[in-house]
Design a protein around this motif. Structure first.
Motif, PDB file in Angstrom:
ATOM      1  N   ASP A   1     -86.608 -50.027 -94.998  1.00 26.73           N
ATOM      2  CA  ASP A   1     -87.247 -51.207 -95.587  1.00 26.73           C
ATOM      3  C   ASP A   1     -88.762 -51.055 -95.622  1.00 26.73           C
ATOM      4  O   ASP A   1     -89.416 -51.416 -96.619  1.00 26.73           O
ATOM      5  N   ALA A   2     -89.345 -50.518 -94.549  1.00 27.08           N
ATOM      6  CA  ALA A   2     -90.803 -50.345 -94.487  1.00 27.08           C
ATOM      7  C   ALA A   2     -91.278 -49.306 -95.494  1.00 27.08           C
ATOM      8  O   ALA A   2     -92.339 -49.454 -96.112  1.00 27.08           O
ATOM      9  N   LEU A   3     -90.491 -48.252 -95.677  1.00 28.89           N
ATOM     10  CA  LEU A   3     -90.879 -47.176 -96.587  1.00 28.89           C
ATOM     11  C   LEU A   3     -90.864 -47.606 -98.045  1.00 28.89           C
ATOM     12  O   LEU A   3     -91.522 -46.992 -98.898  1.00 28.89           O
ATOM     13  N   LYS A   4     -90.129 -48.667 -98.356  1.00 28.38           N
ATOM     14  CA  LYS A   4     -90.011 -49.104 -99.744  1.00 28.38           C
ATOM     15  C   LYS A   4     -91.330 -49.620-100.319  1.00 28.38           C
ATOM     16  O   LYS A   4     -91.433 -49.784-101.540  1.00 28.38           O
ATOM     17  N   LYS A   5     -92.324 -49.856 -99.466  1.00 31.04           N
ATOM     18  CA  LYS A   5     -93.631 -50.306 -99.975  1.00 31.04           C
ATOM     19  C   LYS A   5     -94.250 -49.262-100.912  1.00 31.04           C
ATOM     20  O   LYS A   5     -95.138 -49.579-101.708  1.00 31.04           O
ATOM     21  N   TYR A   6     -93.755 -48.016-100.821  1.00 30.33           N
ATOM     22  CA  TYR A   6     -94.283 -46.958-101.688  1.00 30.33           C
ATOM     23  C   TYR A   6     -93.300 -46.567-102.789  1.00 30.33           C
ATOM     24  O   TYR A   6     -93.438 -45.501-103.392  1.00 30.33           O
ATOM     25  N   ASN A   7     -92.332 -47.418-103.070  1.00 35.89           N
ATOM     26  CA  ASN A   7     -91.374 -47.089-104.128  1.00 35.89           C
ATOM     27  C   ASN A   7     -92.027 -46.976-105.504  1.00 35.89           C
ATOM     28  O   ASN A   7     -91.457 -46.387-106.423  1.00 35.89           O
ATOM     29  N   HIS A   8     -93.236 -47.515-105.637  1.00 37.16           N
ATOM     30  CA  HIS A   8     -93.929 -47.397-106.920  1.00 37.16           C
ATOM     31  C   HIS A   8     -94.293 -45.950-107.250  1.00 37.16           C
ATOM     32  O   HIS A   8     -94.585 -45.628-108.411  1.00 37.16           O
ATOM     33  N   LEU A   9     -94.267 -45.058-106.261  1.00 32.74           N
ATOM     34  CA  LEU A   9     -94.593 -43.657-106.536  1.00 32.74           C
ATOM     35  C   LEU A   9     -93.593 -43.030-107.499  1.00 32.74           C
ATOM     36  O   LEU A   9     -93.898 -42.030-108.156  1.00 32.74           O
ATOM     37  N   ILE A  10     -92.398 -43.616-107.586  1.00 32.18           N
ATOM     38  CA  ILE A  10     -91.382 -43.067-108.479  1.00 32.18           C
ATOM     39  C   ILE A  10     -91.813 -43.205-109.939  1.00 32.18           C
ATOM     40  O   ILE A  10     -91.265 -42.533-110.837  1.00 32.18           O
ATOM     41  N   ASP A  11     -92.813 -44.070-110.205  1.00 28.48           N
ATOM     42  CA  ASP A  11     -93.331 -44.221-111.570  1.00 28.48           C
ATOM     43  C   ASP A  11     -94.258 -43.073-111.954  1.00 28.48           C
ATOM     44  O   ASP A  11     -94.628 -42.941-113.125  1.00 28.48           O
ATOM     45  N   HIS A  12     -94.647 -42.261-110.980  1.00 23.75           N
ATOM     46  CA  HIS A  12     -95.500 -41.102-111.259  1.00 23.75           C
ATOM     47  C   HIS A  12     -94.605 -39.952-111.706  1.00 23.75           C
ATOM     48  O   HIS A  12     -93.683 -39.541-110.996  1.00 23.75           O
ATOM     49  N   ASN A  13     -94.856 -39.424-112.887  1.00 25.19           N
ATOM     50  CA  ASN A  13     -93.940 -38.474-113.511  1.00 25.19           C
ATOM     51  C   ASN A  13     -93.673 -37.247-112.642  1.00 25.19           C
ATOM     52  O   ASN A  13     -92.516 -36.845-112.451  1.00 25.19           O
ATOM     53  N   LYS A  14     -94.728 -36.639-112.086  1.00 27.35           N
ATOM     54  CA  LYS A  14     -94.540 -35.423-111.299  1.00 27.35           C
ATOM     55  C   LYS A  14     -93.767 -35.719-110.011  1.00 27.35           C
ATOM     56  O   LYS A  14     -92.932 -34.924-109.569  1.00 27.35           O
ATOM     57  N   PHE A  15     -94.048 -36.855-109.388  1.00 24.39           N
ATOM     58  CA  PHE A  15     -93.333 -37.226-108.177  1.00 24.39           C
ATOM     59  C   PHE A  15     -91.853 -37.480-108.489  1.00 24.39           C
ATOM     60  O   PHE A  15     -90.966 -37.021-107.760  1.00 24.39           O
ATOM     61  N   LYS A  16     -91.587 -38.206-109.584  1.00 22.00           N
ATOM     62  CA  LYS A  16     -90.200 -38.502-109.970  1.00 22.00           C
ATOM     63  C   LYS A  16     -89.425 -37.226-110.268  1.00 22.00           C
ATOM     64  O   LYS A  16     -88.237 -37.110-109.919  1.00 22.00           O
ATOM     65  N   ASN A  17     -90.078 -36.251-110.898  1.00 27.48           N
ATOM     66  CA  ASN A  17     -89.400 -34.984-111.178  1.00 27.48           C
ATOM     67  C   ASN A  17     -88.959 -34.308-109.882  1.00 27.48           C
ATOM     68  O   ASN A  17     -87.859 -33.742-109.799  1.00 27.48           O
ATOM     69  N   ASN A  18     -89.802 -34.367-108.863  1.00 26.01           N
ATOM     70  CA  ASN A  18     -89.444 -33.778-107.576  1.00 26.01           C
ATOM     71  C   ASN A  18     -88.292 -34.541-106.929  1.00 26.01           C
ATOM     72  O   ASN A  18     -87.363 -33.945-106.379  1.00 26.01           O
ATOM     73  N   TYR A  19     -88.366 -35.869-106.983  1.00 27.12           N
ATOM     74  CA  TYR A  19     -87.289 -36.682-106.403  1.00 27.12           C
ATOM     75  C   TYR A  19     -85.963 -36.380-107.079  1.00 27.12           C
ATOM     76  O   TYR A  19     -84.942 -36.134-106.415  1.00 27.12           O
ATOM     77  N   ASP A  20     -85.958 -36.375-108.400  1.00 27.19           N
ATOM     78  CA  ASP A  20     -84.722 -36.130-109.143  1.00 27.19           C
ATOM     79  C   ASP A  20     -84.162 -34.745-108.846  1.00 27.19           C
ATOM     80  O   ASP A  20     -82.944 -34.565-108.700  1.00 27.19           O
ATOM     81  N   TYR A  21     -85.034 -33.758-108.767  1.00 27.38           N
ATOM     82  CA  TYR A  21     -84.588 -32.382-108.524  1.00 27.38           C
ATOM     83  C   TYR A  21     -83.920 -32.257-107.151  1.00 27.38           C
ATOM     84  O   TYR A  21     -82.812 -31.722-107.032  1.00 27.38           O
TER      85      TYR A  21
END
Length: 340
Positions: free
Chosen positions: A222-242
């Motif tokens: 729950d505490a970590l979700k404060k940074y869920n907006h990072l998924i909107d960053h294209n390069k970060f999202k590519n790493n997450y998806d991979y």
């Protein structure tokens, strides 16, 4: 320049970087265009930490007094500085130490972070009596000493090439956190900063958690979700998806905040968008092993670095535990003894 004049120049730099001058704002925008990981928010966070923790007059005066820096460096040396580029202005502390001790810095910025150091160097040279104290140089041959930061493979090259000279060589490091299950919501929120600032790319970012057996992960997630907006960053999202796809294909168990994968793994280093964790039973043995591990830059937790402070080192918290100021002061003193 006297040590007080050098402190004056550094204080002026801090005030300038805090005032968001149009030229400085333009440099930050160019830096983001050159490196998409350098968002304006994270550039500003890094600069704020530098101006507040390093570039205050009382801080610099205490540092100079602590190491008994002479009023003038009677034997200034050429110090080659190879900067890293993983987070904005990550090499500034080394640059500041060379300048404060009165040596001449020949600086090779990282290709990932060239615009911000160049701006800082140009500003300092404009404020200083001697504009040759800081120089951008592609070739660092002919220096009297070297400070270099790079990956483990690069560090082996540095060790070989710079071995005849006094040097500080920094390798890959990362940071960890030790949880005991009593952390408050505020502390877990601060830990989220230690993990996510600069997309987790810094050596002081927490990339591994040690948790007790039976640990309840829900408050942490729950505490970590404060940074869920990072998924909107294209390069970060590519790493997450991979990495998510890799774990799914391998049948690996995982937890997720929606923007960060939590994986049980013994490795200290975790890839972007992933946080490793490991269970422990003996806190004393764990503390001892972490203290002896050269790959660990900082440990966050109760009895360690306070949560939220991993990315906010004080001016005399030197990388890898090597006192850069003492190294540079000794360098000048030895040269003066050889050539009085």
């Amino acid at each position: 320049m006297t040590v007080n004049e050098r402190i004056d120049a550094l204080v002026n730099l801090g005030e300038h970087l805090s005032n968001n001058d149009p030229a400085w704002q333009g440099a930050k925008e160019r830096a983001e265009r050159e490196n998409a990981w350098f968002t304006q928010n994270f550039i500003n966070q890094s600069v704020h930490a530098i101006t507040q923790n390093f570039l205050q007059r009382n801080v610099l005066e205490r540092l100079a007094a602590k190491y008994e820096l002479p009023n003038k460096n009677r034997a200034p040396q050429k110090v080659g500085l190879v900067m890293a580029g993983n987070i904005p202005l990550v090499g500034f502390h080394d640059l500041m130490c060379i300048f404060l001790t009165g040596h001449h810095a020949l600086v090779k910025p990282s290709s990932k972070d060239s615009i911000l150091p160049l701006y800082v160097i140009n500003f300092l040279n404009q404020q200083s009596k001697t504009a040759s104290l800081l120089t951008i140089a592609e070739n660092l041959k002919g220096c009297d000493a070297y400070i270099a930061t790079g990956g483990n493979n690069t560090a082996r090259y540095f060790e070989y090439y710079f071995s005849p000279y006094p040097h500080i060589i920094r390798k890959n490091r990362t940071s960890v956190a030790v949880l005991d299950g009593t952390e408050t919501a505020e502390e877990l929120s601060a830990l989220a900063d230690d993990i996510h600032l600069y997309f987790g790319l810094g050596c002081r970012n927490v990339t591994k958690l040690y948790v007790p057996e039976g640990y309840d992960f829900l408050p942490l997630i729950d505490a970590l979700k404060k940074y869920n907006h990072l998924i909107d960053h294209n390069k970060f999202k590519n790493n997450y998806d991979y990495h998510l796809a890799v774990h799914l294909l391998n049948g690996k168990k995982y937890m997720t905040t929606g923007a960060l994968l939590l994986i049980e793994d013994e490795a200290l280093f975790s890839p972007i968008a992933q946080l490793n964790y490991e269970f422990y039973t003996d806190a004393v043995a764990l503390s001892r092993s972490l203290a002896d591990n050269e790959a660990v830059q900082a440990v966050a937790g109760h009895g360690f670095v306070p949560f939220g402070q991993a990315q906010c080192p004080t001016v005399d918290t030197f990388a890898d535990g090597v006192a850069t100021i003492a190294f540079l002061k000794n360098l000048g003193q030895q040269a003066h003894l050889r050539n009085p």
